[in-house]
Structures are given as C-alpha cells and as structure tokens.
Design a protein around this motif. Structure first.
Motif, mmCIF file in Angstrom:
data_model
loop_
_atom_site.group_PDB
_atom_site.id
_atom_site.type_symbol
_atom_site.label_atom_id
_atom_site.label_comp_id
_atom_site.label_asym_id
_atom_site.label_seq_id
_atom_site.Cartn_x
_atom_site.Cartn_y
_atom_site.Cartn_z
ATOM 1 N N VAL A 5 -24.268 6.250 2.817
ATOM 2 C CA VAL A 5 -24.975 6.816 1.565
ATOM 3 C C VAL A 5 -25.842 8.032 1.717
ATOM 4 O O VAL A 5 -25.805 8.856 1.043
ATOM 5 C CB VAL A 5 -25.991 5.594 0.947
ATOM 6 N N PHE A 6 -26.336 8.316 3.130
ATOM 7 C CA PHE A 6 -26.903 9.210 3.522
ATOM 8 C C PHE A 6 -26.267 9.889 4.721
ATOM 9 O O PHE A 6 -26.883 10.049 5.813
ATOM 10 C CB PHE A 6 -28.252 9.184 3.772
ATOM 11 N N PRO A 7 -24.761 10.352 4.589
ATOM 12 C CA PRO A 7 -24.184 10.789 5.750
ATOM 13 C C PRO A 7 -24.768 12.127 6.406
ATOM 14 O O PRO A 7 -24.700 12.004 7.868
ATOM 15 C CB PRO A 7 -22.742 11.201 5.135
ATOM 16 N N LEU A 8 -25.474 12.721 5.535
ATOM 17 C CA LEU A 8 -26.103 14.047 6.400
ATOM 18 C C LEU A 8 -27.156 13.555 7.487
ATOM 19 O O LEU A 8 -27.351 14.254 8.501
ATOM 20 C CB LEU A 8 -26.734 15.051 5.305
ATOM 21 N N ALA A 9 -28.021 12.467 6.985
ATOM 22 C CA ALA A 9 -29.079 11.910 7.663
ATOM 23 C C ALA A 9 -28.709 11.412 8.855
ATOM 24 O O ALA A 9 -29.127 11.576 9.952
ATOM 25 C CB ALA A 9 -29.875 11.052 6.787
ATOM 26 N N TYR A 10 -27.408 10.532 8.688
ATOM 27 C CA TYR A 10 -26.752 10.046 9.777
ATOM 28 C C TYR A 10 -26.023 10.954 10.728
ATOM 29 O O TYR A 10 -26.602 10.797 12.059
ATOM 30 C CB TYR A 10 -25.501 9.217 9.325
ATOM 31 N N ALA A 11 -25.649 11.950 10.180
ATOM 32 C CA ALA A 11 -25.084 12.972 11.396
ATOM 33 C C ALA A 11 -26.209 13.920 12.149
ATOM 34 O O ALA A 11 -25.682 14.399 13.133
ATOM 35 C CB ALA A 11 -24.103 14.118 10.618
ATOM 36 N N ILE A 12 -27.466 14.032 11.343
ATOM 37 C CA ILE A 12 -28.528 14.756 12.329
ATOM 38 C C ILE A 12 -29.296 13.858 13.242
ATOM 39 O O ILE A 12 -29.401 14.081 14.208
ATOM 40 C CB ILE A 12 -29.373 15.346 11.177
ATOM 41 N N VAL A 13 -29.644 12.490 12.664
ATOM 42 C CA VAL A 13 -30.416 11.503 13.418
ATOM 43 C C VAL A 13 -29.712 11.080 14.680
ATOM 44 O O VAL A 13 -30.367 10.865 15.538
ATOM 45 C CB VAL A 13 -30.974 10.488 12.494
ATOM 46 N N LEU A 14 -28.398 10.641 14.344
ATOM 47 C CA LEU A 14 -27.780 10.006 15.659
ATOM 48 C C LEU A 14 -27.573 11.015 16.911
ATOM 49 O O LEU A 14 -27.939 10.509 17.978
ATOM 50 C CB LEU A 14 -26.386 9.639 15.168
ATOM 51 N N PRO A 15 -27.401 12.318 16.695
ATOM 52 C CA PRO A 15 -27.447 13.072 17.931
ATOM 53 C C PRO A 15 -28.772 13.169 18.263
ATOM 54 O O PRO A 15 -28.929 13.437 19.788
ATOM 55 C CB PRO A 15 -26.880 14.512 17.425
ATOM 56 N N ALA A 16 -30.047 13.361 17.670
ATOM 57 C CA ALA A 16 -31.330 13.445 18.115
ATOM 58 C C ALA A 16 -31.607 12.289 18.808
ATOM 59 O O ALA A 16 -32.322 12.449 19.710
ATOM 60 C CB ALA A 16 -32.035 13.701 17.033
ATOM 61 N N LEU A 17 -31.075 11.027 18.565
ATOM 62 C CA LEU A 17 -31.408 9.848 18.961
ATOM 63 C C LEU A 17 -30.650 9.130 19.918
ATOM 64 O O LEU A 17 -30.578 7.916 20.248
ATOM 65 C CB LEU A 17 -32.039 8.923 17.956
ATOM 66 N N MET A 38 -29.868 8.613 23.086
ATOM 67 C CA MET A 38 -30.170 8.150 24.131
ATOM 68 C C MET A 38 -30.680 6.858 24.007
ATOM 69 O O MET A 38 -30.399 5.721 24.376
ATOM 70 C CB MET A 38 -30.786 9.164 25.201
ATOM 71 N N PRO A 39 -32.108 6.778 23.151
ATOM 72 C CA PRO A 39 -32.712 5.570 22.813
ATOM 73 C C PRO A 39 -31.947 4.397 22.286
ATOM 74 O O PRO A 39 -32.115 3.195 22.585
ATOM 75 C CB PRO A 39 -33.824 5.996 22.221
ATOM 76 N N LEU A 40 -30.914 5.065 21.398
ATOM 77 C CA LEU A 40 -30.257 4.133 20.534
ATOM 78 C C LEU A 40 -29.036 3.372 21.577
ATOM 79 O O LEU A 40 -29.003 2.373 21.460
ATOM 80 C CB LEU A 40 -29.800 4.673 19.401
ATOM 81 N N ILE A 41 -28.493 4.263 22.310
ATOM 82 C CA ILE A 41 -27.589 3.636 23.105
ATOM 83 C C ILE A 41 -28.295 2.461 24.328
ATOM 84 O O ILE A 41 -27.618 1.604 24.217
ATOM 85 C CB ILE A 41 -26.921 4.646 24.054
ATOM 86 N N VAL A 42 -29.162 3.035 24.837
ATOM 87 C CA VAL A 42 -30.087 1.928 25.482
ATOM 88 C C VAL A 42 -30.410 0.667 24.772
ATOM 89 O O VAL A 42 -30.273 -0.390 25.189
ATOM 90 C CB VAL A 42 -31.328 2.857 26.013
ATOM 91 N N MET A 43 -30.802 0.848 23.553
ATOM 92 C CA MET A 43 -31.262 -0.497 22.623
ATOM 93 C C MET A 43 -29.963 -1.289 22.554
ATOM 94 O O MET A 43 -29.903 -2.599 22.620
ATOM 95 C CB MET A 43 -31.662 0.228 21.295
ATOM 96 N N LEU A 44 -28.880 -0.603 22.233
ATOM 97 C CA LEU A 44 -27.598 -1.195 21.980
ATOM 98 C C LEU A 44 -27.152 -2.025 23.159
ATOM 99 O O LEU A 44 -26.838 -3.152 23.204
ATOM 100 C CB LEU A 44 -26.445 -0.408 21.197
ATOM 101 N N LEU A 45 -27.175 -1.459 24.445
ATOM 102 C CA LEU A 45 -26.753 -2.049 25.669
ATOM 103 C C LEU A 45 -27.685 -2.978 26.174
ATOM 104 O O LEU A 45 -27.238 -4.331 26.381
ATOM 105 C CB LEU A 45 -26.881 -0.851 26.772
#
Length: 348
Positions: free
Chosen positions: A71-83, A85-92
């Motif tokens: 629904v908000f693909p632009l936000a997804y495309a910006i937020v994911l590269p910015a975060l 490292m912490p998101l990958i650590v969270m998922l692992l």
C-alpha cells in the motif's frame, strides 16, 4: 464523500503494528525474564503460558510489513534500506528464539535444556532490542533524496536508537511480568509481581527519557508538542501516563497472594491491561509527533501511497482477512484464558 484510502490504510497498518507490539511484546517479555526464573518448573510454566498463542501473535508483524509493501511501496523502498541491519538482526533473533522455544522441550540433558533456555532468553532480548533500535532510527528521521534512501549503512546507529532499544526491552519485560502475574499462581506469581514492579520503574524512566528527547529531534515534533493549538491536548498523553502508572502500582499491590488464586483471575489481569494502556499512550504520543509523515521528516502517507485502484483492491481483501484473524485470535485467547499450573496446563 470520497474515501481517503491512504488514511484508512495508515490507520489499519498502525493498528496492526500496535497489535503486534502488544501481543508479541508479552511473549518476548517472558523470554527476557528467563534469567530471573531460576527453577525449571517456573520456566516450564512461563513457556506454557505463551505456547498456545505465541505463533499467532506474529501474524500482525507479517500483516504490517506486507501491507507497507503493498500500500505504501515508496515508504517500504526507503525505510528498508535505512533499517536493514536492525531488521535483519531482529528476524534472525526471532528465528533463533523459535528454534530454542521448541528444542528446550527436547533437550536430553539438563545442560542441553539450560543452553536452549539461554538461547530463548538471548533471542527474545536481541529481538526486542533490535525492534527498539529500528524504531528510534525511524523516528529520528531518514535521509531521502528524490525518491530513494540517501543515507549511510550505519545511520541507524545513534545514541537515541540505543536508548529506544533499551526502553523497548524494559517495556516488553513489564508486559511479560504482568502477563505472568495474570497467568500463574503461588511462588511464581509472587516473583512475577516483584519483577513487574522493577520493570515498571525501568519502563517509566525510559518513557521519561525518550519523551524528554523526542520533541527536539525534529522541528515538526516540537511544534506539535509545544505549539498552539496542539499543546492544549497533547499534554493529555503524559498526564494519562502518570495516572496509569499510579493505577499499575496499586494493581500490583492488590495482586498479592490472598486466598485461592483462581478466584482472583480477573483482578490479576488488571496489571497486564494497565501495562498495555501505557504502551497505547506511548504509541499515541508517537503518532501525534509524526503525523502525517510515514517517512519522517518529509514523506506523508499520501506521497507514499500506491494507486487508488491498488489500495481499494487490497482493502476489500483486508475487510475479510482482518476480522477473521481477530475472531480466531480472540477465540484462542478465550480457550486458554485460565491460569497455568505446573504439569497440568491451563486451569479455568
């Protein structure tokens, strides 16, 4: 009147994120408390209290992340590269925690069980801390040029993001402790009550620290908290936090052992409900600070939204899916609504 689809979706995704924080927060909190639960029996009861619901709690994380992409693909495309490292650590950490959760029951030796218990604690704590770090990095602002992330790989790592990481660990610990106050009896109930008081103090200190800093992270935040007319109602949030803190400590005192614990089931639930109320107020304060930006400080929900036809199509599916999830989740919590006793499971 034409339906404001980005607004509807923003409210829906905000609700999904809060439900994830509220539901997965307490089972992460139970893992965070593991070093304080010295007895195998207490750890078994604590894990048994979340076993029927912990997988379903993470459904809201999937809905929030998937909805953001769709629904908000632009936000997804910006937020994911910015975060990343912490998101990958969270998922692992969540994966490792899930493995430890299952394997602790299959350990052949006490040493093996202790190892998996340590893994469960570590996965829960790291996942909570990484979520808090990601939140802090998101709130402090993301550098954007054009329609892409323009910051560096380590921009997420700041003193503020570390503060919010520690704050979320404390908050989840409070949720976990109050959950065990609700769901357990005897010595474990009393231990959970003491832990809840300690984590309540840590959480309130963390709320105060984060709240003191947030208005000065961005000019827009300060304008909302100190400018007219928003200042007239913005201060309802901190006043309500103070009131709930008072209610929480009173409720924890009232949850002291006195008589058959099963008859006090709903009284014991009050601290957990109040802790959720504190999270809701903090979430409301965060929303008040950021509105209407989905990528602070410059991209609003309307800037980042997908085409209206896409939003409408997905909303039709969500109108069916979300009520089904809510009904199923409510049914599971109702079935397992009692207290947990060692070796007996739930007792209604």
């Amino acid at each position: 009147m034409e339906l404001d689809l980005p607004l509807v979706w923003a409210l829906l995704l905000a609700t999904a994120v809060f439900l994830y924080v509220a539901m997965d927060g307490f089972d992460l909190g139970v893992g965070i408390l593991f070093p304080a639960l010295k007895l195998k029996q207490d750890r078994d009861v604590a894990v048994g209290s979340i076993a029927p619901v912990w997988d379903g709690n993470e459904t809201w994380l999937v809905l929030g992340g998937g909805g953001l992409l769709a629904v908000f693909p632009l936000a997804y495309a910006i937020v994911l590269p910015a975060l990343y490292m912490p998101l990958i650590v969270m998922l692992l950490a969540l994966v490792f925690r899930g493995v430890a959760f299952e394997m602790r029951f299959r350990a052949a030796t006490p040493q093996g069980r202790l190892g998996w218990d340590t893994g469960f604690w570590l996965g829960s704590t790291v996942a909570a801390f990484a979520q808090g770090v990601a939140l802090g990095a998101f709130v402090q602002g993301i550098e954007v040029q054009g329609r892409a992330y323009a910051g560096g790989w380590w921009d997420w790592l700041t003193w503020f993001s570390l503060l919010t990481g520690a704050a979320l660990v404390a908050g989840y610990g409070l949720l976990g402790a109050t959950w065990l106050v609700w769901k357990t009896e005897g010595a474990l109930h009393e231990l959970a009550r003491r832990l809840a008081r300690r984590f309540a103090i840590l959480t309130l200190v963390a709320i105060l620290a984060v709240s003191a800093v947030m208005p000065f992270l961005q000019p827009g935040f300060a304008a909302r908290w100190f400018g007219l007319p928003t200042v007239l109602f913005a201060w309802v949030v901190p006043l309500a936090v103070v009131a709930l803190a008072w209610v929480l400590f009173r409720a924890l005192a009232a949850a002291a052992p006195s008589g058959p614990r099963t008859s006090l089931l709903w009284r014991d639930a009050i601290p957990f409900g109040v802790a959720l109320g504190l999270f809701l107020l903090c979430y409301a304060g965060l929303g008040l600070s950021m509105w209407p930006h989905i990528v602070p400080p410059g991209i609003t929900i309307w800037d980042a939204a997908a085409p209206p036809a896409t939003q409408a199509f997905l909303l039709a599916g969500a109108a069916v899916l979300v009520p089904v999830i809510l009904v199923y989740t409510g049914f599971v919590y109702w079935i397992f609504r009692g207290k947990v006793r060692p070796g007996e499971g739930y007792h209604h």
